[in-house]
Design an enzyme around this catalytic site. Structure first.
Site, PDB file in Angstrom:
ATOM      1  N   GLN A 109       0.847  -1.211   0.000  1.00 39.03           N
ATOM      2  CA  GLN A 109       0.000   0.000   0.000  1.00 39.03           C
ATOM      3  C   GLN A 109       0.876   1.252   0.000  1.00 39.03           C
ATOM      4  O   GLN A 109       0.611   2.229  -0.695  1.00 39.03           O
ATOM      5  CB  GLN A 109      -0.894   0.018   1.246  1.00 39.03           C
ATOM      6  CG  GLN A 109      -1.909  -1.108   1.283  1.00 39.03           C
ATOM      7  CD  GLN A 109      -2.887  -0.976   2.451  1.00 39.03           C
ATOM      8  OE1 GLN A 109      -2.625  -0.287   3.433  1.00 39.03           O
ATOM      9  NE2 GLN A 109      -4.013  -1.637   2.343  1.00 39.03           N
ATOM     10  N   GLU A 120      14.800  -0.738  -0.948  1.00 41.67           N
ATOM     11  CA  GLU A 120      14.287  -1.837  -0.122  1.00 41.67           C
ATOM     12  C   GLU A 120      15.347  -2.914   0.072  1.00 41.67           C
ATOM     13  O   GLU A 120      16.200  -3.155  -0.797  1.00 41.67           O
ATOM     14  CB  GLU A 120      13.034  -2.448  -0.780  1.00 41.67           C
ATOM     15  CG  GLU A 120      12.337  -3.465   0.109  1.00 41.67           C
ATOM     16  CD  GLU A 120      11.014  -3.971  -0.466  1.00 41.67           C
ATOM     17  OE1 GLU A 120      10.649  -3.590  -1.597  1.00 41.67           O
ATOM     18  OE2 GLU A 120      10.346  -4.753   0.239  1.00 41.67           O
ATOM     19  N   TYR A 121      15.265  -3.580   1.212  1.00 37.84           N
ATOM     20  CA  TYR A 121      16.093  -4.742   1.563  1.00 37.84           C
ATOM     21  C   TYR A 121      15.969  -5.765   0.433  1.00 37.84           C
ATOM     22  O   TYR A 121      14.859  -6.071  -0.007  1.00 37.84           O
ATOM     23  CB  TYR A 121      15.531  -5.308   2.871  1.00 37.84           C
ATOM     24  CG  TYR A 121      16.279  -6.450   3.492  1.00 37.84           C
ATOM     25  CD1 TYR A 121      17.353  -6.229   4.349  1.00 37.84           C
ATOM     26  CD2 TYR A 121      15.879  -7.760   3.262  1.00 37.84           C
ATOM     27  CE1 TYR A 121      18.009  -7.283   4.953  1.00 37.84           C
ATOM     28  CE2 TYR A 121      16.535  -8.821   3.860  1.00 37.84           C
ATOM     29  CZ  TYR A 121      17.605  -8.576   4.701  1.00 37.84           C
ATOM     30  OH  TYR A 121      18.253  -9.620   5.301  1.00 37.84           O
ATOM     31  N   ARG A 196      11.912 -17.079  -2.110  1.00 33.92           N
ATOM     32  CA  ARG A 196      11.091 -16.090  -1.389  1.00 33.92           C
ATOM     33  C   ARG A 196       9.638 -16.076  -1.837  1.00 33.92           C
ATOM     34  O   ARG A 196       8.774 -15.594  -1.123  1.00 33.92           O
ATOM     35  CB  ARG A 196      11.684 -14.693  -1.550  1.00 33.92           C
ATOM     36  CG  ARG A 196      11.671 -14.217  -2.993  1.00 33.92           C
ATOM     37  CD  ARG A 196      12.117 -12.800  -3.106  1.00 33.92           C
ATOM     38  NE  ARG A 196      12.414 -12.432  -4.487  1.00 33.92           N
ATOM     39  CZ  ARG A 196      12.748 -11.224  -4.856  1.00 33.92           C
ATOM     40  NH1 ARG A 196      12.880 -10.269  -3.970  1.00 33.92           N
ATOM     41  NH2 ARG A 196      12.996 -10.956  -6.112  1.00 33.92           N
ATOM     42  N   ARG A 223      -3.048   8.323   4.955  1.00 33.68           N
ATOM     43  CA  ARG A 223      -2.780   7.089   5.701  1.00 33.68           C
ATOM     44  C   ARG A 223      -2.951   7.223   7.212  1.00 33.68           C
ATOM     45  O   ARG A 223      -2.994   6.202   7.901  1.00 33.68           O
ATOM     46  CB  ARG A 223      -1.372   6.574   5.370  1.00 33.68           C
ATOM     47  CG  ARG A 223      -1.150   6.298   3.887  1.00 33.68           C
ATOM     48  CD  ARG A 223      -2.121   5.267   3.342  1.00 33.68           C
ATOM     49  NE  ARG A 223      -1.856   4.987   1.934  1.00 33.68           N
ATOM     50  CZ  ARG A 223      -2.482   4.068   1.219  1.00 33.68           C
ATOM     51  NH1 ARG A 223      -3.444   3.335   1.759  1.00 33.68           N
ATOM     52  NH2 ARG A 223      -2.194   3.897  -0.054  1.00 33.68           N
TER      53      ARG A 223
HETATM   54  C1  LIG Z   1      -8.100   4.514   1.911  1.00 34.34           C
HETATM   55  C2  LIG Z   1      -7.410   4.186   0.628  1.00 34.34           C
HETATM   56  C3  LIG Z   1      -7.895   3.166  -0.182  1.00 34.34           C
HETATM   57  C4  LIG Z   1      -7.249   2.838  -1.381  1.00 34.34           C
HETATM   58  N1  LIG Z   1      -7.722   1.809  -2.150  1.00 34.34           N
HETATM   59  C5  LIG Z   1      -7.089   1.471  -3.301  1.00 34.34           C
HETATM   60  C6  LIG Z   1      -7.539   0.370  -4.104  1.00 34.34           C
HETATM   61  O1  LIG Z   1      -8.521  -0.281  -3.796  1.00 34.34           O
HETATM   62  N2  LIG Z   1      -6.836   0.075  -5.238  1.00 34.34           N
HETATM   63  C7  LIG Z   1      -5.752   0.782  -5.640  1.00 34.34           C
HETATM   64  O2  LIG Z   1      -5.159   0.474  -6.669  1.00 34.34           O
HETATM   65  N3  LIG Z   1      -5.297   1.827  -4.895  1.00 34.34           N
HETATM   66  C8  LIG Z   1      -5.924   2.178  -3.753  1.00 34.34           C
HETATM   67  N4  LIG Z   1      -5.454   3.228  -2.985  1.00 34.34           N
HETATM   68  C9  LIG Z   1      -4.253   3.943  -3.438  1.00 34.34           C
HETATM   69  C10 LIG Z   1      -4.598   5.337  -4.022  1.00 34.34           C
HETATM   70  O3  LIG Z   1      -5.416   5.209  -5.174  1.00 34.34           O
HETATM   71  C11 LIG Z   1      -3.298   6.079  -4.399  1.00 34.34           C
HETATM   72  O4  LIG Z   1      -2.609   5.344  -5.375  1.00 34.34           O
HETATM   73  C12 LIG Z   1      -2.384   6.285  -3.209  1.00 34.34           C
HETATM   74  O5  LIG Z   1      -3.110   6.783  -2.119  1.00 34.34           O
HETATM   75  C13 LIG Z   1      -1.264   7.239  -3.572  1.00 34.34           C
HETATM   76  O6  LIG Z   1      -1.816   8.522  -3.717  1.00 34.34           O
HETATM   77  P1  LIG Z   1      -1.199   9.576  -4.717  1.00 34.34           P
HETATM   78  O7  LIG Z   1      -1.156   9.029  -6.109  1.00 34.34           O
HETATM   79  O8  LIG Z   1      -1.967  10.854  -4.535  1.00 34.34           O
HETATM   80  O9  LIG Z   1       0.277   9.751  -4.104  1.00 34.34           O
HETATM   81  P2  LIG Z   1       1.672   9.973  -4.836  1.00 34.34           P
HETATM   82  O10 LIG Z   1       1.975   8.852  -5.756  1.00 34.34           O
HETATM   83  O11 LIG Z   1       2.669  10.296  -3.761  1.00 34.34           O
HETATM   84  O12 LIG Z   1       1.452  11.243  -5.686  1.00 34.34           O
HETATM   85  C14 LIG Z   1       1.238  12.518  -5.067  1.00 34.34           C
HETATM   86  C15 LIG Z   1       0.602  13.417  -6.088  1.00 34.34           C
HETATM   87  O13 LIG Z   1       1.529  13.595  -7.167  1.00 34.34           O
HETATM   88  C16 LIG Z   1       0.826  13.602  -8.405  1.00 34.34           C
HETATM   89  N5  LIG Z   1       1.295  12.477  -9.232  1.00 34.34           N
HETATM   90  C17 LIG Z   1       2.205  11.524  -8.865  1.00 34.34           C
HETATM   91  N6  LIG Z   1       2.433  10.699  -9.885  1.00 34.34           N
HETATM   92  C18 LIG Z   1       1.638  11.106 -10.906  1.00 34.34           C
HETATM   93  C19 LIG Z   1       1.409  10.636 -12.225  1.00 34.34           C
HETATM   94  N7  LIG Z   1       2.051   9.601 -12.740  1.00 34.34           N
HETATM   95  N8  LIG Z   1       0.533  11.298 -12.989  1.00 34.34           N
HETATM   96  C20 LIG Z   1      -0.134  12.381 -12.522  1.00 34.34           C
HETATM   97  N9  LIG Z   1       0.039  12.869 -11.260  1.00 34.34           N
HETATM   98  C21 LIG Z   1       0.919  12.239 -10.477  1.00 34.34           C
HETATM   99  C22 LIG Z   1      -0.653  13.522  -8.066  1.00 34.34           C
HETATM  100  O14 LIG Z   1      -1.161  14.825  -7.906  1.00 34.34           O
HETATM  101  C23 LIG Z   1      -0.663  12.840  -6.730  1.00 34.34           C
HETATM  102  O15 LIG Z   1      -1.804  13.103  -5.956  1.00 34.34           O
HETATM  103  C24 LIG Z   1      -6.094   3.569  -1.797  1.00 34.34           C
HETATM  104  C25 LIG Z   1      -5.622   4.607  -0.978  1.00 34.34           C
HETATM  105  C26 LIG Z   1      -6.258   4.918   0.207  1.00 34.34           C
HETATM  106  C27 LIG Z   1      -5.711   6.035   1.072  1.00 34.34           C
END
Ligand SMILES: Cc1cc2nc3c(=O)[nH]c(=O)nc-3n(C[C@H](O)[C@H](O)[C@H](O)COP(=O)(O)OP(=O)(O)OC[C@H]3O[C@@H](n4cnc5c(N)ncnc54)[C@H](O)[C@@H]3O)c2cc1C
Length: 302
Positions: A109, A120-121, A196, A223
């Site tokens: 996650q 990572e290890y 593994r 989180r």
């Molecule tokens: C409660 C919860 C439930 C979830 N359930 C699921 C699930 O069922 N299945 C699943 O697959 N995921 C799930 N996720 C993961 C979620 O969809 C996000 O992938 C994860 O929270 C990372 O968020 P982020 O992309 O905003 O963060 P980061 O990857 O750190 O990115 C931060 C910000 O940078 C920008 N960014 C980064 N990379 C890109 C890119 N390539 N293109 C455009 N903008 C970018 C965006 O603005 C993004 O918000 C869950 C997350 C939470 C918190």
């Protein structure tokens, strides 16, 4: 026991060797440097390094030649303004490097947060330890009946005992086979990178994770939230404690605007205005779906 006596001694050694520096120092972060904060049954979070402090955020915002700080009150006001208006780049001037030991299913996650640097290890190079996350009885919960992506009441009685036994026995059996397969005692020994794949997702891994403060707060917003799975939330909570000491003004603004605050849609704002004007607004007259209304009701404490 997450750390061996040798590892404890290495940390104590690092903490006893101070050096003078011209760099910005956060007293709150120094307090945490290298120390392992236990999380779950075998995991931890350790602050390995950091760059910047509250003043560094203001220094960048003011593009200053000197320290860039004015009075503490003035700096706190600026940080709150930046947070309130999503002016995020000054927060990117601060960085943090953590050493985290965590179960593989939590790492899966965590790694979705792409805006960090990770090492990572290597389980191709090294042998993984016989360490598995086994939930404490109160974290051993049944599937939620209201939320498909969540848990409900704790399991009890014979069912709880059986589940704990399966989790422990299966992990131990898989590890016994892992050890047997990689052993070179009287046989060739299977490559670690292949052996593994037999190990369950509750085995512990470790990584170094470096991220800037803006993206860290985004991670914590998602989180440390009650919607996040308990096993990643406890890591986010441990990191919150470090960040609170490292950049107290930024953390206070984050707590106020992000953790404790809420974003309202145009429809929700309209409902609030109608309520303030004395109208009794219901889900049916709100223009919102049932789910949206339930969340809105939770936000306004209805
Ligand atoms: C409660 C919860 C439930 C979830 N359930 C699921 C699930 O069922 N299945 C699943 O697959 N995921 C799930 N996720 C993961 C979620 O969809 C996000 O992938 C994860 O929270 C990372 O968020 P982020 O992309 O905003 O963060 P980061 O990857 O750190 O990115 C931060 C910000 O940078 C920008 N960014 C980064 N990379 C890109 C890119 N390539 N293109 C455009 N903008 C970018 C965006 O603005 C993004 O918000 C869950 C997350 C939470 C918190």
């Amino acid at each position: 026991m997450p750390l061996t006596p040798d590892q404890e001694a290495e940390i104590a050694d690092l903490r006893s060797t101070a050096r003078p520096t011209l760099r910005t120092v956060s007293e709150g972060a120094e307090k945490h440097l290298y120390t392992a904060h236990p999380v779950l049954d075998h995991g931890f979070v350790r602050l390995i390094d950091y760059m910047g402090d509250d003043a560094a955020i203001c220094q960048a915002a003011r593009v200053s030649y000197g320290k860039g700080t004015k009075s503490v009150q003035n700096d706190e006001g600026l940080i709150r303004y930046l947070m309130r208006h999503w002016h995020s780049t000054p927060f990117e001037m601060c960085e943090i490097k953590l050493h985290v030991k965590l179960p593989v299913f939590v790492a899966r996650q965590w790694i979705r947060h792409r805006t960090a640097n990770v090492n990572e290890y290597s389980a191709r190079y090294s042998i993984l330890d016989r360490e598995f996350y086994i939930p404490a009885p109160d974290a051993l919960a049944a599937q939620s009946v209201v939320n498909n992506q969540g848990r409900g009441e704790a399991l009890s009685g014979a069912e709880a005992e059986r589940v704990l036994r399966y989790l422990t026995d299966d992990a131990m059996r898989a590890y016994d086979h892992y050890e047997e397969m990689i052993s070179q005692d009287g046989q060739q020994g299977l490559a670690r990178e292949l052996a593994r794949m037999n190990l369950p997702a509750n085995i512990y891994t470790q990584w170094y994770w470096k991220v800037d403060l803006h993206n860290l707060l985004h991670f914590l917003r998602l989180r440390a939230d009650t919607h996040a799975q308990y096993e990643i939330r406890v890591y986010a909570d441990a990191i919150c404690n470090i960040v609170r000491d490292w950049v107290p003004a930024a953390y206070a603004a984050f707590e106020d605007y992000r953790l404790g605050g809420a974003t309202l849609s145009a429809k929700a704002l309209d409902c609030v205005r109608r309520m303030l004007a004395g109208e009794t607004v219901t889900q049916e007259t709100s223009g919102m779906s049932k789910g949206e209304w339930r969340e809105f009701d939770g936000v306004i404490g209805g």
